[in-house]
Design a protein around this motif. Structure first.
Motif, PDB file in Angstrom:
ATOM      1  N   THR A  56       1.098  -1.105   0.173  1.00  0.00           N
ATOM      2  CA  THR A  56       0.211   0.318   0.149  1.00  0.00           C
ATOM      3  C   THR A  56       0.780   1.421  -0.085  1.00  0.00           C
ATOM      4  OG1 THR A  56      -2.026  -0.879   1.514  1.00  0.00           O
ATOM      5  CG2 THR A  56      -2.179   0.960   1.133  1.00  0.00           C
ATOM      6  N   ARG A  81      -2.321  -0.998  -3.534  1.00  0.00           N
ATOM      7  CA  ARG A  81      -3.301   0.003  -3.141  1.00  0.00           C
ATOM      8  C   ARG A  81      -2.269   1.515  -3.021  1.00  0.00           C
ATOM      9  NH1 ARG A  81      -5.056   0.463   2.309  1.00  0.00           N
ATOM     10  NH2 ARG A  81      -6.710   1.350   2.265  1.00  0.00           N
ATOM     11  N   ILE A  83      -2.751   5.796  -3.031  1.00  0.00           N
ATOM     12  CA  ILE A  83      -3.875   6.081  -1.929  1.00  0.00           C
ATOM     13  C   ILE A  83      -3.375   7.560  -1.706  1.00  0.00           C
ATOM     14  CG2 ILE A  83      -5.744   6.637   0.598  1.00  0.00           C
ATOM     15  CD1 ILE A  83      -4.479   3.879   0.932  1.00  0.00           C
ATOM     16  N   GLU A 147      -7.083  -0.952  -6.379  1.00  0.00           N
ATOM     17  CA  GLU A 147      -8.066  -0.504  -5.412  1.00  0.00           C
ATOM     18  C   GLU A 147      -7.250   1.340  -5.334  1.00  0.00           C
ATOM     19  OE1 GLU A 147      -9.035   1.297  -0.667  1.00  0.00           O
ATOM     20  OE2 GLU A 147      -8.763  -0.877  -1.749  1.00  0.00           O
ATOM     21  N   SER A 161     -10.567  10.133   8.306  1.00  0.00           N
ATOM     22  CA  SER A 161     -10.603   9.812   7.326  1.00  0.00           C
ATOM     23  C   SER A 161      -9.476   9.414   7.246  1.00  0.00           C
ATOM     24  CB  SER A 161     -10.506  11.234   6.816  1.00  0.00           C
ATOM     25  OG  SER A 161      -9.625  12.388   6.840  1.00  0.00           O
ATOM     26  N   SER A 164      -8.670   4.945   6.776  1.00  0.00           N
ATOM     27  CA  SER A 164      -8.465   4.117   5.261  1.00  0.00           C
ATOM     28  C   SER A 164      -6.757   4.192   5.126  1.00  0.00           C
ATOM     29  CB  SER A 164      -9.410   3.975   3.980  1.00  0.00           C
ATOM     30  OG  SER A 164      -8.563   5.372   3.972  1.00  0.00           O
ATOM     31  N   CYS A 165      -6.334   4.527   5.515  1.00  0.00           N
ATOM     32  CA  CYS A 165      -4.924   4.367   5.508  1.00  0.00           C
ATOM     33  C   CYS A 165      -3.905   3.095   6.235  1.00  0.00           C
ATOM     34  CB  CYS A 165      -4.327   5.691   5.243  1.00  0.00           C
ATOM     35  SG  CYS A 165      -5.108   6.540   4.532  1.00  0.00           S
ATOM     36  N   LYS A 166      -4.692   2.899   7.459  1.00  0.00           N
ATOM     37  CA  LYS A 166      -4.108   2.024   8.659  1.00  0.00           C
ATOM     38  C   LYS A 166      -2.910   0.815   7.654  1.00  0.00           C
ATOM     39  CE  LYS A 166      -6.255   3.640  13.021  1.00  0.00           C
ATOM     40  NZ  LYS A 166      -5.050   3.766  13.485  1.00  0.00           N
ATOM     41  N   THR A 168      -0.065   0.797   5.917  1.00  0.00           N
ATOM     42  CA  THR A 168       0.029   1.729   4.981  1.00  0.00           C
ATOM     43  C   THR A 168       1.967   1.240   4.888  1.00  0.00           C
ATOM     44  OG1 THR A 168      -1.192   3.546   4.054  1.00  0.00           O
ATOM     45  CG2 THR A 168       1.824   3.178   3.519  1.00  0.00           C
TER      46      THR A 168
END
Length: 243
Positions: A56, A81, A83, A147, A161, A164-166, A168
């Motif tokens: 990610t 992923r 982001i 994703e 917010s 969702s990045c936990k 990474t």
């Protein structure tokens, strides 16, 4: 700086901002060779820790997501992923479009736009862009990106917010320099607060952080250990691991 992985000079014109990748006014692009070198150093550091991909990748100061998109195109086989977040909501539309190029349907949509422009204006630049789009499509054949996402957030003021990045694996970002792009928000110590913000989403031993900035910013934090540091022209690059 010694280039370890991108030691040979080659053309990166396919990645030029505004060619196939979308250009966001008031945002910065980034040297493609340097972006690829930094990404590969991060992959190697994670592999040495025994952390295998796909990974990610998160950029909390993504702007138009040029840096993310370039890395995702070049190294999509090692990423699942991608982001991005930014405090400036106005650039996120371009970021979304750029990240869409990491999927076949997004690149196909861009290709059709370029075909329409070529039919209307008959410019050699549009023909060149179509050829670049074809070469980028070949890169997607080996991509494992499943994703992409981008959203508005102030990394110096962590919010829900970021949940969702936990987990990474790689944070990679080009910090605001104050030329085209400056720090937003109300932080008095934005670099310190940036490090505090990303620490909450990282797993020590399973993640690395690559930070690019001008040489005037002090890149250090007591919750991170610096493991590499390089100077490249007016820039400095530091790679950290959380502790």
């Amino acid at each position: 700086m010694e280039y370890i992985y991108e030691s040979a000079q080659r053309s990166y014109e396919d990645f030029a901002s505004g060619r196939v990748l979308y250009n966001a006014q008031g945002t910065t692009s980034f040297p493609v060779r340097l972006a690829s070198e930094i990404a590969q150093r991060c992959f190697q550091l994670l592999e040495k820790k025994g952390v295998q991909g796909p990974y990610t990748l998160f950029d909390p100061c993504c702007g138009g997501a040029y840096l993310l998109t370039v890395v995702g195109l070049l190294h999509g086989q090692r990423i699942h992923r991608v982001i991005g977040s930014d405090i400036n909501a106005e650039v996120l539309g371009i970021a979304t479009k750029n990240l869409s190029l990491l999927r076949e349907e997004g690149l196909e949509q861009r290709t059709e736009q370029l075909k329409e422009l070529l039919a209307l204006y008959h410019k050699p630049s549009h023909q060149d862009a179509l050829q670049s789009a074809g070469r980028l499509r070949e890169l997607l054949r080996s991509s494992r990106v499943e994703e992409t996402a981008c959203f508005q957030a102030d990394i110096t003021q962590p919010e829900e917010s970021l949940a969702s990045c936990k987990g990474t694996h790689i944070v990679m970002t080009d910090l605001p320099y104050g030329d085209l792009v400056s720090w937003g928000g109300g932080s008095d110590e934005p670099v310190k607060d940036f490090f505090n913000g990303i620490h909450s989403i990282l797993d020590p031993g399973r993640s690395v952080v690559a930070v690019i900035s001008d040489k005037g910013q002090k890149l250090k934090h007591d919750r991170f250990q610096r493991i590499q540091h390089m100077k490249v022209g007016k820039r400095q690059v530091a790679i950290f691991e959380p502790i």
